[in-house]
Design a protein around this motif. Structure first.
Motif, PDB file in Angstrom:
ATOM      1  N   ALA A  62       0.831  -1.210   0.000  1.00  0.00           N
ATOM      2  CA  ALA A  62       0.000   0.000   0.000  1.00  0.00           C
ATOM      3  C   ALA A  62       0.863   1.258   0.000  1.00  0.00           C
ATOM      4  N   LYS A  63       1.937   1.253   0.772  1.00  0.00           N
ATOM      5  CA  LYS A  63       2.816   2.423   0.830  1.00  0.00           C
ATOM      6  C   LYS A  63       3.552   2.623  -0.485  1.00  0.00           C
ATOM      7  N   ARG A  64       4.005   1.524  -1.117  1.00  0.00           N
ATOM      8  CA  ARG A  64       4.691   1.630  -2.407  1.00  0.00           C
ATOM      9  C   ARG A  64       3.742   2.124  -3.480  1.00  0.00           C
ATOM     10  N   ALA A  65       2.487   1.691  -3.434  1.00  0.00           N
ATOM     11  CA  ALA A  65       1.507   2.076  -4.444  1.00  0.00           C
ATOM     12  C   ALA A  65       1.090   3.537  -4.313  1.00  0.00           C
ATOM     13  N   ALA A  66       1.257   4.104  -3.135  1.00  0.00           N
ATOM     14  CA  ALA A  66       0.825   5.484  -2.897  1.00  0.00           C
ATOM     15  C   ALA A  66       1.758   6.518  -3.526  1.00  0.00           C
ATOM     16  N   ILE A  67       2.963   6.112  -3.880  1.00  0.00           N
ATOM     17  CA  ILE A  67       3.947   7.039  -4.445  1.00  0.00           C
ATOM     18  C   ILE A  67       4.210   6.660  -5.891  1.00  0.00           C
ATOM     19  N   THR A  68       4.024   7.605  -6.780  1.00  0.00           N
ATOM     20  CA  THR A  68       4.299   7.352  -8.190  1.00  0.00           C
ATOM     21  C   THR A  68       5.780   7.625  -8.469  1.00  0.00           C
ATOM     22  N   PRO A  69       6.318   7.015  -9.504  1.00  0.00           N
ATOM     23  CA  PRO A  69       7.706   7.288  -9.860  1.00  0.00           C
ATOM     24  C   PRO A  69       7.951   8.774 -10.152  1.00  0.00           C
TER      25      PRO A  69
ATOM     26  N   GLU B 124      12.730   8.349 -13.310  1.00  0.00           N
ATOM     27  CA  GLU B 124      12.308   8.242 -14.697  1.00  0.00           C
ATOM     28  C   GLU B 124      11.523   6.944 -14.892  1.00  0.00           C
ATOM     29  N   VAL B 125      10.396   7.037 -15.562  1.00  0.00           N
ATOM     30  CA  VAL B 125       9.559   5.868 -15.809  1.00  0.00           C
ATOM     31  C   VAL B 125      10.118   5.123 -17.009  1.00  0.00           C
ATOM     32  N   THR B 126      10.458   3.849 -16.802  1.00  0.00           N
ATOM     33  CA  THR B 126      10.970   3.016 -17.885  1.00  0.00           C
ATOM     34  C   THR B 126      10.159   1.733 -17.954  1.00  0.00           C
ATOM     35  N   GLY B 127       9.565   1.479 -19.080  1.00  0.00           N
ATOM     36  CA  GLY B 127       8.823   0.247 -19.279  1.00  0.00           C
ATOM     37  C   GLY B 127       7.454   0.238 -18.625  1.00  0.00           C
ATOM     38  N   ALA B 128       6.714  -0.809 -18.938  1.00  0.00           N
ATOM     39  CA  ALA B 128       5.372  -0.973 -18.385  1.00  0.00           C
ATOM     40  C   ALA B 128       5.453  -1.475 -16.946  1.00  0.00           C
TER      41      ALA B 128
END
Length: 51
Positions: free
Chosen positions: A13-20, A26-30
């Protein structure tokens, strides 16, 4: 082990709450799940993934 499931759910839940983008990564890949990957959390925390 119920404790492990609770901890796992908390960390997910904590990891999902923060976007890259929010974390400045930098967002790389799907991505299969929202939020940061374990490697990205480790990098931002200054610890190795194996730790």
């Amino acid at each position: 082990m119920p404790t492990n499931r609770a901890l796992s759910a908390f960390l997910i839940a904590k990891r999902a709450a923060i976007t890259p983008a929010t974390a400045g990564i930098e967002v790389t890949g799907a991505r299969r799940v929202p939020g940061l990957r374990r490697e990205e959390v480790a990098f931002l925390s200054g610890v190795s993934v194996d730790w």
